[in-house]
Motif scaffolding. Structure first.
Motif, PDB file in Angstrom:
ATOM      1  N   LEU A 261       2.937  28.896 -35.601  1.00 32.87           N
ATOM      2  CA  LEU A 261       1.681  29.520 -35.993  1.00 32.87           C
ATOM      3  C   LEU A 261       1.368  30.578 -34.948  1.00 32.87           C
ATOM      4  O   LEU A 261       1.243  30.261 -33.763  1.00 32.87           O
ATOM      5  N   ILE A 262       1.291  31.839 -35.384  1.00 34.77           N
ATOM      6  CA  ILE A 262       1.017  32.954 -34.477  1.00 34.77           C
ATOM      7  C   ILE A 262      -0.408  33.444 -34.723  1.00 34.77           C
ATOM      8  O   ILE A 262      -0.798  33.698 -35.867  1.00 34.77           O
ATOM      9  N   ILE A 263      -1.159  33.587 -33.649  1.00 34.84           N
ATOM     10  CA  ILE A 263      -2.519  34.114 -33.710  1.00 34.84           C
ATOM     11  C   ILE A 263      -2.537  35.432 -32.947  1.00 34.84           C
ATOM     12  O   ILE A 263      -2.293  35.454 -31.735  1.00 34.84           O
ATOM     13  N   VAL A 264      -2.779  36.527 -33.655  1.00 36.92           N
ATOM     14  CA  VAL A 264      -2.870  37.843 -33.032  1.00 36.92           C
ATOM     15  C   VAL A 264      -4.311  37.997 -32.548  1.00 36.92           C
ATOM     16  O   VAL A 264      -5.246  37.932 -33.351  1.00 36.92           O
ATOM     17  N   ALA A 265      -4.488  38.155 -31.245  1.00 39.63           N
ATOM     18  CA  ALA A 265      -5.838  38.144 -30.663  1.00 39.63           C
ATOM     19  C   ALA A 265      -5.970  39.157 -29.532  1.00 39.63           C
ATOM     20  O   ALA A 265      -6.062  38.784 -28.360  1.00 39.63           O
ATOM     21  N   PRO A 266      -6.000  40.457 -29.847  1.00 36.08           N
ATOM     22  CA  PRO A 266      -6.181  41.441 -28.781  1.00 36.08           C
ATOM     23  C   PRO A 266      -7.447  41.138 -27.993  1.00 36.08           C
ATOM     24  O   PRO A 266      -8.495  40.855 -28.577  1.00 36.08           O
ATOM     25  N   SER A 267      -7.356  41.187 -26.678  1.00 40.67           N
ATOM     26  CA  SER A 267      -8.512  40.882 -25.830  1.00 40.67           C
ATOM     27  C   SER A 267      -9.091  42.138 -25.188  1.00 40.67           C
ATOM     28  O   SER A 267      -9.747  42.060 -24.150  1.00 40.67           O
TER      29      SER A 267
ATOM     30  N   PHE B 106       1.286  24.938 -27.021  1.00 40.19           N
ATOM     31  CA  PHE B 106       0.509  26.174 -27.048  1.00 40.19           C
ATOM     32  C   PHE B 106       1.056  27.148 -26.007  1.00 40.19           C
ATOM     33  O   PHE B 106       1.246  26.787 -24.851  1.00 40.19           O
ATOM     34  N   SER B 107       1.290  28.398 -26.446  1.00 36.28           N
ATOM     35  CA  SER B 107       1.812  29.447 -25.562  1.00 36.28           C
ATOM     36  C   SER B 107       1.031  30.738 -25.790  1.00 36.28           C
ATOM     37  O   SER B 107       0.350  30.894 -26.802  1.00 36.28           O
ATOM     38  N   TYR B 108       1.167  31.658 -24.843  1.00 39.80           N
ATOM     39  CA  TYR B 108       0.609  32.999 -25.043  1.00 39.80           C
ATOM     40  C   TYR B 108       1.681  34.035 -24.743  1.00 39.80           C
ATOM     41  O   TYR B 108       2.654  33.774 -24.028  1.00 39.80           O
ATOM     42  N   SER B 109       1.485  35.226 -25.308  1.00 37.33           N
ATOM     43  CA  SER B 109       2.365  36.351 -25.048  1.00 37.33           C
ATOM     44  C   SER B 109       1.506  37.558 -24.709  1.00 37.33           C
ATOM     45  O   SER B 109       0.530  37.849 -25.411  1.00 37.33           O
TER      46      SER B 109
ATOM     47  N   THR C 228       8.034  37.840 -25.297  1.00 34.82           N
ATOM     48  CA  THR C 228       8.208  36.682 -24.414  1.00 34.82           C
ATOM     49  C   THR C 228       6.963  35.795 -24.512  1.00 34.82           C
ATOM     50  O   THR C 228       5.858  36.288 -24.790  1.00 34.82           O
ATOM     51  N   TRP C 229       7.164  34.502 -24.255  1.00 38.14           N
ATOM     52  CA  TRP C 229       6.077  33.521 -24.368  1.00 38.14           C
ATOM     53  C   TRP C 229       5.970  32.703 -23.085  1.00 38.14           C
ATOM     54  O   TRP C 229       6.989  32.377 -22.475  1.00 38.14           O
ATOM     55  N   VAL C 230       4.730  32.356 -22.716  1.00 40.11           N
ATOM     56  CA  VAL C 230       4.455  31.509 -21.570  1.00 40.11           C
ATOM     57  C   VAL C 230       3.778  30.243 -22.099  1.00 40.11           C
ATOM     58  O   VAL C 230       2.719  30.321 -22.731  1.00 40.11           O
TER      59      VAL C 230
ATOM     60  N   ARG D 115       0.689  31.291 -29.685  1.00 43.32           N
ATOM     61  CA  ARG D 115       1.659  30.615 -30.558  1.00 43.32           C
ATOM     62  C   ARG D 115       1.501  29.105 -30.435  1.00 43.32           C
ATOM     63  O   ARG D 115       1.377  28.575 -29.335  1.00 43.32           O
ATOM     64  N   ILE D 116       1.523  28.447 -31.576  1.00 40.88           N
ATOM     65  CA  ILE D 116       1.530  26.982 -31.613  1.00 40.88           C
ATOM     66  C   ILE D 116       2.831  26.553 -32.275  1.00 40.88           C
ATOM     67  O   ILE D 116       3.142  26.969 -33.399  1.00 40.88           O
ATOM     68  N   LEU D 117       3.609  25.756 -31.535  1.00 45.99           N
ATOM     69  CA  LEU D 117       4.843  25.170 -32.068  1.00 45.99           C
ATOM     70  C   LEU D 117       4.576  23.722 -32.434  1.00 45.99           C
ATOM     71  O   LEU D 117       3.789  23.036 -31.782  1.00 45.99           O
ATOM     72  N   PHE D 118       5.259  23.250 -33.452  1.00 43.24           N
ATOM     73  CA  PHE D 118       5.136  21.870 -33.918  1.00 43.24           C
ATOM     74  C   PHE D 118       6.370  21.119 -33.449  1.00 43.24           C
ATOM     75  O   PHE D 118       7.496  21.482 -33.800  1.00 43.24           O
TER      76      PHE D 118
END
Length: 112
Positions: free
Chosen positions: A10-16, A40-43, A49-51, A85-88
């Motif tokens: 699940l990808i959440i596009v969230a410009p800050s 739960f990760s962020y890019s 790339t994901w953290v 990003r949320i991975l299951f």
């Protein structure tokens, strides 16, 4: 997301842009055969790339509030390319039935 969820994310596009000290929260639950854990990760580069911030947290059968505090991570501040990003994960994520459910996804920040 329905099972088999281990093949999806699940990808959440969230410009800050213009915001800092971010906190992400959402209500989450699973069906009895849904994925029992999530990651739960962020890019900061649009998903190249994901953290990982929170690996392997448990998902209950009733809605529970999950809060991810990113306020100390300056790289997510004022970032037009920010995504989450949320991975299951876990054994049940590969099942033929079941799902995970989300409600009230909120990204909060302080205006710069």
């Amino acid at each position: 997301p329905r099972n088999p969820a281990n093949t999806r994310d699940l990808i959440i596009v969230a410009p800050s842009t213009g915001y800092e000290k971010l906190v992400v929260s959402f209500a989450v639950m699973r069906s009895s055969s849904g994925a029992a854990q999530e990651e739960f990760s962020y890019s900061i580069d649009g998903g190249t790339t994901w953290v990982v911030v929170d690996a392997g947290y448990n998902i209950e059968l009733d809605y529970t509030l999950k809060t991810i505090d990113l306020s100390a991570i300056t790289a997510v501040n004022n970032n037009p390319n920010l995504k989450f990003r949320i991975l299951f994960i876990g054994d049940l994520a590969a099942g033929a039935s079941g799902n995970n459910r989300f409600d009230n996804i909120l990204v909060e920040g302080v205006k710069q």
